[in-house]
Design an enzyme around this catalytic site. Structure first.
Site, PDB file in Angstrom:
ATOM      1  N   ALA A   1      44.277  33.411  38.056  1.00  0.00           N
ATOM      2  CA  ALA A   1      45.592  33.899  38.448  1.00  0.00           C
ATOM      3  C   ALA A   1      45.918  35.416  38.268  1.00  0.00           C
ATOM      4  O   ALA A   1      47.019  35.666  38.768  1.00  0.00           O
ATOM      5  CB  ALA A   1      46.777  32.924  37.795  1.00  0.00           C
TER       6      ALA A   1
ATOM      7  N   TYR B   1      25.212  32.850  42.481  1.00  0.00           N
ATOM      8  CA  TYR B   1      26.324  32.486  43.107  1.00  0.00           C
ATOM      9  C   TYR B   1      26.623  31.588  44.005  1.00  0.00           C
ATOM     10  O   TYR B   1      27.242  30.546  43.943  1.00  0.00           O
ATOM     11  CB  TYR B   1      26.897  33.966  43.835  1.00  0.00           C
TER      12      TYR B   1
END
Length: 277
Positions: free
Chosen positions: A32, A175
């Site tokens: 966040a 990834y």
């Protein structure tokens, strides 16, 4: 980023929301403190919701909380590196004490890595760390939150990537494997969660201009979605509880990836050998 600067860039304001659709909800957002997660937090801060913001950068989270104090949301912040067992344990303990529990979990935290395989021969940790944040952490959080989400008929939103639907590219093994792993796990678990009254949403974003892509030089000049736009898509998914969001062209890309796999796997090694890679 200040509230004033951010507010000036918003086109998706409180008046755009369905009346009271999220009022009183507790929304957990990981990752966040920057990028999509930060943009999402600021947009939701204008609503009567309880935001639980999680990230590694505690100072930035504290700054965001101060900036949001004049807005409508109640904001709690939790500094945690989700790859660290003790910090994850502390976060889960905090979540277990939330009155009423979590209503919406936005799984947004992630780590991107672009590195040649030959440069990773003595860097096994590149793969374990990437799997830890992109796969194991969200799995553990979802499992821990299911009782609360089931009771609240809540929602889990997976912020994924179009790469999970496309042919894998060289240098992105760590990834792409980690993001595809959670995408597959999430889609496999979704019917069970749906049967328990928990909505599930998979969001497949194209390139988004966040700090995560900055280390990859090739991405700096490529077209990319803004974090604000990505955040608006996530908010819309909360309101509609839609099952999936993806760019319209991703279906074509996925079909091309399947049909062109053989050709790609023959051409890619030749091309890389020509470049001396």
């Amino acid at each position: 980023m200040t509230i004033t600067t951010f507010a000036n860039s918003l086109t998706f304001t409180k008046s755009n929301f369905k009346q009271d659709a999220l009022q009183g909800k507790t929304i957990l957002i990981t990752g966040a403190s920057s990028g999509i997660g930060e943009a999402l937090a600021y947009q939701l801060a204008h609503l009567d919701v309880h935001l639980i913001l999680v990230a590694r950068r505690g100072e930035r989270l504290a700054e965001m909380k101060r900036e949001m104090e004049s807005l409508s949301a109640t904001v709690s912040v939790c500094r945690a590196d989700l790859r660290v067992q003790e910090e994850m344990d502390a976060l889960l303990a905090h979540l277990s004490r939330q009155q009423g529990g979590v209503d919406v979990f936005v799984s947004n935290a992630g780590h991107s890595i672009h590195r040649r395989l030959m440069d990773s021969l003595d860097r096994y940790h590149d793969f374990t760390r990437t799997m830890a944040i992109n796969y194991f952490a969200p799995v553990r959080l979802v499992l821990a939150l299911i009782p609360q989400l089931r009771r609240n008929r809540g929602q889990v939103i997976n912020v994924s990537t179009i790469n999970a639907s496309l042919i894998p590219f060289p240098y992105w093994a760590a990834y792409q494997a980690s993001k595809s792993a959670f995408d597959t796990w999430f889609r496999s678990a979704a019917p069970e969660m749906n049967a328990a009254g928990i909505a599930t949403t998979s969001i497949y974003f194209p390139l988004v201009r966040t700090p995560m892509i900055e280390p990859t030089a090739a991405y700096r000049s490529m077209p990319a979605m803004s974090p604000d736009r990505a955040a608006r898509i996530i908010v819309n998914a909360m309101l509609t509880r839609r099952r999936i969001y993806r760019p319209w062209w991703l279906v074509l890309g996925a079909i091309t990836s399947v049909l062109g796999r053989g050709l790609w796997e023959r051409i890619a090694p030749w091309f890389m050998a020509r470049r001396g890679e």
